[in-house]
Design a protein around this motif. Structure first.
Motif, PDB file in Angstrom:
ATOM      1  N   VAL A   7       0.848  -1.191   0.000  1.00  0.00           N
ATOM      2  CA  VAL A   7       0.000   0.000   0.000  1.00  0.00           C
ATOM      3  C   VAL A   7       0.883   1.240   0.000  1.00  0.00           C
ATOM      4  CG1 VAL A   7      -1.772   1.278   1.254  1.00  0.00           C
ATOM      5  CG2 VAL A   7      -1.833  -1.229   1.211  1.00  0.00           C
ATOM      6  N   LEU A   8       0.638   2.143  -0.957  1.00  0.00           N
ATOM      7  CA  LEU A   8       1.505   3.306  -1.158  1.00  0.00           C
ATOM      8  C   LEU A   8       0.734   4.606  -0.928  1.00  0.00           C
ATOM      9  CD1 LEU A   8       3.121   2.026  -4.479  1.00  0.00           C
ATOM     10  CD2 LEU A   8       3.979   1.709  -2.148  1.00  0.00           C
ATOM     11  N   GLU A   9       1.178   5.362   0.070  1.00  0.00           N
ATOM     12  CA  GLU A   9       0.588   6.672   0.343  1.00  0.00           C
ATOM     13  C   GLU A   9       1.046   7.672  -0.715  1.00  0.00           C
ATOM     14  OE1 GLU A   9       0.154   9.899   4.029  1.00  0.00           O
ATOM     15  OE2 GLU A   9       1.807   8.462   4.045  1.00  0.00           O
ATOM     16  N   GLY A  10       0.226   8.690  -0.972  1.00  0.00           N
ATOM     17  CA  GLY A  10       0.618   9.762  -1.881  1.00  0.00           C
ATOM     18  C   GLY A  10       1.406  10.839  -1.158  1.00  0.00           C
ATOM     19  N   GLY A  11       1.390  12.036  -1.731  1.00  0.00           N
ATOM     20  CA  GLY A  11       2.112  13.134  -1.101  1.00  0.00           C
ATOM     21  C   GLY A  11       2.937  13.935  -2.073  1.00  0.00           C
ATOM     22  N   SER A  12       2.488  14.026  -3.337  1.00  0.00           N
ATOM     23  CA  SER A  12       3.196  14.799  -4.354  1.00  0.00           C
ATOM     24  C   SER A  12       4.670  14.384  -4.389  1.00  0.00           C
ATOM     25  CB  SER A  12       3.027  16.299  -4.083  1.00  0.00           C
ATOM     26  OG  SER A  12       3.506  17.079  -5.151  1.00  0.00           O
ATOM     27  N   LEU A  13       5.598  15.336  -4.353  1.00  0.00           N
ATOM     28  CA  LEU A  13       7.011  15.008  -4.508  1.00  0.00           C
ATOM     29  C   LEU A  13       7.639  14.438  -3.241  1.00  0.00           C
ATOM     30  CD1 LEU A  13       8.045  17.977  -6.798  1.00  0.00           C
ATOM     31  CD2 LEU A  13       7.826  15.574  -7.426  1.00  0.00           C
ATOM     32  N   ARG A  14       6.861  14.362  -2.138  1.00  0.00           N
ATOM     33  CA  ARG A  14       7.352  13.612  -0.974  1.00  0.00           C
ATOM     34  C   ARG A  14       7.565  12.148  -1.338  1.00  0.00           C
ATOM     35  NH1 ARG A  14       3.091  15.727   1.772  1.00  0.00           N
ATOM     36  NH2 ARG A  14       2.223  13.633   2.110  1.00  0.00           N
ATOM     37  N   THR A  15       6.895  11.699  -2.387  1.00  0.00           N
ATOM     38  CA  THR A  15       6.994  10.283  -2.749  1.00  0.00           C
ATOM     39  C   THR A  15       8.314   9.936  -3.430  1.00  0.00           C
ATOM     40  OG1 THR A  15       5.798  10.658  -4.819  1.00  0.00           O
ATOM     41  CG2 THR A  15       4.491   9.966  -2.910  1.00  0.00           C
ATOM     42  N   LEU A  16       9.243  10.883  -3.501  1.00  0.00           N
ATOM     43  CA  LEU A  16      10.610  10.478  -3.865  1.00  0.00           C
ATOM     44  C   LEU A  16      11.142   9.508  -2.824  1.00  0.00           C
ATOM     45  CD1 LEU A  16      12.570  11.342  -6.239  1.00  0.00           C
ATOM     46  CD2 LEU A  16      10.473  12.666  -6.048  1.00  0.00           C
ATOM     47  N   PHE A  17      10.677   9.637  -1.593  1.00  0.00           N
ATOM     48  CA  PHE A  17      11.005   8.653  -0.554  1.00  0.00           C
ATOM     49  C   PHE A  17      10.513   7.269  -0.991  1.00  0.00           C
ATOM     50  CE2 PHE A  17       9.800   6.171   3.183  1.00  0.00           C
ATOM     51  CZ  PHE A  17      10.958   6.212   3.946  1.00  0.00           C
ATOM     52  N   THR A  18       9.285   7.200  -1.458  1.00  0.00           N
ATOM     53  CA  THR A  18       8.706   5.939  -1.936  1.00  0.00           C
ATOM     54  C   THR A  18       9.497   5.389  -3.111  1.00  0.00           C
ATOM     55  OG1 THR A  18       6.543   6.783  -1.250  1.00  0.00           O
ATOM     56  CG2 THR A  18       6.561   4.862  -2.721  1.00  0.00           C
ATOM     57  N   SER A  19       9.946   6.269  -4.004  1.00  0.00           N
ATOM     58  CA  SER A  19      10.742   5.838  -5.155  1.00  0.00           C
ATOM     59  C   SER A  19      11.970   5.062  -4.691  1.00  0.00           C
ATOM     60  CB  SER A  19      11.178   7.036  -5.994  1.00  0.00           C
ATOM     61  OG  SER A  19      10.068   7.778  -6.450  1.00  0.00           O
ATOM     62  N   VAL A 242       6.872   1.078   6.412  1.00  0.00           N
ATOM     63  CA  VAL A 242       8.105   1.781   6.069  1.00  0.00           C
ATOM     64  C   VAL A 242       7.747   3.252   5.962  1.00  0.00           C
ATOM     65  CG1 VAL A 242      10.025   2.003   4.442  1.00  0.00           C
ATOM     66  CG2 VAL A 242       8.885  -0.219   4.742  1.00  0.00           C
ATOM     67  N   ARG A 243       8.424   4.081   6.744  1.00  0.00           N
ATOM     68  CA  ARG A 243       8.121   5.514   6.752  1.00  0.00           C
ATOM     69  C   ARG A 243       9.409   6.302   6.984  1.00  0.00           C
ATOM     70  NH1 ARG A 243       6.058   3.728  11.674  1.00  0.00           N
ATOM     71  NH2 ARG A 243       3.855   4.085  11.218  1.00  0.00           N
ATOM     72  N   PRO A 244       9.410   7.599   6.687  1.00  0.00           N
ATOM     73  CA  PRO A 244      10.585   8.426   6.988  1.00  0.00           C
ATOM     74  C   PRO A 244      10.798   8.520   8.502  1.00  0.00           C
ATOM     75  CG  PRO A 244       9.086   9.555   5.485  1.00  0.00           C
ATOM     76  CD  PRO A 244       8.349   8.379   6.011  1.00  0.00           C
ATOM     77  N   ARG A 245      12.040   8.528   8.920  1.00  0.00           N
ATOM     78  CA  ARG A 245      12.328   8.639  10.354  1.00  0.00           C
ATOM     79  C   ARG A 245      12.172  10.067  10.840  1.00  0.00           C
ATOM     80  NH1 ARG A 245      16.547   4.165  12.414  1.00  0.00           N
ATOM     81  NH2 ARG A 245      16.020   2.535  10.912  1.00  0.00           N
ATOM     82  N   ARG A 268      15.788   4.778   0.079  1.00  0.00           N
ATOM     83  CA  ARG A 268      16.632   3.605  -0.158  1.00  0.00           C
ATOM     84  C   ARG A 268      17.255   3.120   1.160  1.00  0.00           C
ATOM     85  NH1 ARG A 268      18.088   1.877  -5.136  1.00  0.00           N
ATOM     86  NH2 ARG A 268      19.732   0.734  -4.043  1.00  0.00           N
ATOM     87  N   ASP A 269      17.783   4.045   1.928  1.00  0.00           N
ATOM     88  CA  ASP A 269      18.442   3.667   3.178  1.00  0.00           C
ATOM     89  C   ASP A 269      17.455   3.024   4.150  1.00  0.00           C
ATOM     90  OD1 ASP A 269      20.811   4.683   2.199  1.00  0.00           O
ATOM     91  OD2 ASP A 269      20.710   6.560   3.338  1.00  0.00           O
ATOM     92  N   GLU A 270      16.263   3.591   4.240  1.00  0.00           N
ATOM     93  CA  GLU A 270      15.273   3.059   5.175  1.00  0.00           C
ATOM     94  C   GLU A 270      14.818   1.660   4.751  1.00  0.00           C
ATOM     95  OE1 GLU A 270      13.255   3.332   8.743  1.00  0.00           O
ATOM     96  OE2 GLU A 270      14.806   4.622   7.880  1.00  0.00           O
ATOM     97  N   LEU A 275      14.767  -4.181   5.548  1.00  0.00           N
ATOM     98  CA  LEU A 275      14.523  -5.346   4.696  1.00  0.00           C
ATOM     99  C   LEU A 275      14.482  -6.663   5.477  1.00  0.00           C
ATOM    100  CD1 LEU A 275      13.957  -5.751   1.689  1.00  0.00           C
ATOM    101  CD2 LEU A 275      16.387  -6.184   1.354  1.00  0.00           C
ATOM    102  N   PRO A 276      15.447  -6.948   6.353  1.00  0.00           N
ATOM    103  CA  PRO A 276      15.381  -8.221   7.094  1.00  0.00           C
ATOM    104  C   PRO A 276      14.125  -8.344   7.947  1.00  0.00           C
ATOM    105  CG  PRO A 276      17.580  -7.264   7.249  1.00  0.00           C
ATOM    106  CD  PRO A 276      16.700  -6.211   6.651  1.00  0.00           C
ATOM    107  N   GLN A 277      13.740  -7.257   8.638  1.00  0.00           N
ATOM    108  CA  GLN A 277      12.538  -7.295   9.465  1.00  0.00           C
ATOM    109  C   GLN A 277      11.288  -7.487   8.606  1.00  0.00           C
ATOM    110  OE1 GLN A 277      12.293  -3.988  12.345  1.00  0.00           O
ATOM    111  NE2 GLN A 277      14.459  -3.626  11.943  1.00  0.00           N
TER     112      GLN A 277
END
Length: 293
Positions: A7-19, A242-245, A268-270, A275-277
């Motif tokens: 499930v992917l939340e929106g948020g305009s260009l905040r979704t570079l995090f999602t990318s 998975v979310r920004p810290r 990418r870092d998050e 990933l293991p969890q």
């Protein structure tokens, strides 16, 4: 194929995090059976389903200062702050060709949320052809006041995030008991009420659509309640998030490519760290045994 929903939340260009998150998923061959997205989250989902690693990031960083893509010029001349003809047609789809065959042949379900302007409720579109998908994505990503409504089968639609910002309930309705959410807000974020001026503009602009006005006015309360539900389910181990810290300081129409690229690498870092969890959550004991062998 993972029998789970993404499930992917929106948020305009905040979704570079999602990318960034989705590129890590693709590089690790994580293919979810169902992908559910709203607004710019769905735009990222389209590239994920077609296995386009890096495509979302390239488009939104390289063209962040392209006045033909988004900005005041587009809003004034076309009444669309984001130029979807430019994004889904020429030149973007020429410079970064979308693999239409991959979309058509994918075994993943791809559900795109849009808000029905007449009812204020959510409609999910599932399209296997590029043009149909692009139409649904445009409806899902059309921000009220910044983009015109998109008509599909004669009905007006707008930003999917208005009716259902995060498609958790849709994933449950579809029968998935393993659900991974990619959010674009940090864990402490809550929406404040709609300012009076903004409310007045909504009422004036959408006076023919009272149910849409109601949906717009109740966004903060509904979003905050959903976030609380997500955090309860997350603590109970029923979903994985998975979310920004930290909070994301990105404008709706951000021009600073460095900020956007930094946000991509934060994603990418998050994703890499979690990933293991996440694999433990998805695969459970079978994954633990596989690692021990």
């Amino acid at each position: 194929m993972i029998n789970a929903a993404l499930v992917l939340e929106g948020g305009s260009l905040r979704t570079l995090f999602t990318s960034g998150v989705l590129d890590v998923f693709m590089q690790n061959n994580l293919e979810f059976a169902c992908v559910i997205g709203a607004s710019a989250g769905a735009l990222n989902g389209a590239n994920y389903v077609a296995k386009h690693i890096g495509r979302s990031a390239r488009i939104n960083t390289i063209h962040s200062n392209d006045a033909n893509y988004f900005g005041l010029k587009q809003l004034v001349t076309k009444r669309n702050a984001f130029n979807f003809d430019y994004l889904f047609g020429e030149p973007i789809n020429h410079l970064y060709p979308y693999d239409e065959a991959a979309l058509a042949n994918s075994k993943q379900r791809f559900l795109i949320a849009a808000t029905d302007c007449e009812t204020g409720g959510v409609t999910y579109f599932e399209r296997r052809d590029y043009q149909g998908m692009a139409e649904a994505l445009q409806a899902s990503s059309s921000i009220p006041m910044l983009n015109k409504f998109v008509y599909i089968d004669g009905k007006p639609y707008t930003d999917g995030g208005v009716a259902e910002a995060i498609g958790l309930h849709k994933a449950v309705q579809e029968g998935y008991d393993r659900i991974v959410l990619v959010l674009t807000r940090d864990i402490g974020f809550r929406k404040s009420g709609v300012p009076k001026l903004q409310a007045s503009l909504y009422r004036r602009a959408f006076d023919k659509y009272p149910e849409l006005i109601e949906a717009l006015m109740t966004i903060p309360d509904r979003y905050n309640a959903l976030v609380e539900e997500i955090q309860r389910l997350e603590r109970a181990g029923k979903i994985f998030v998975v979310r920004p810290r930290q909070s994301i300081n990105i404008k709706v129409m951000e021009r600073d490519a460095r900020k956007l690229l930094d946000l991509y690498f934060r994603g990418r870092d998050e994703a890499t760290a979690l990933l293991p969890q996440m694999q433990e959550y998805i695969y459970g004991r079978s994954f633990q045994n596989a690692r021990a062998q």
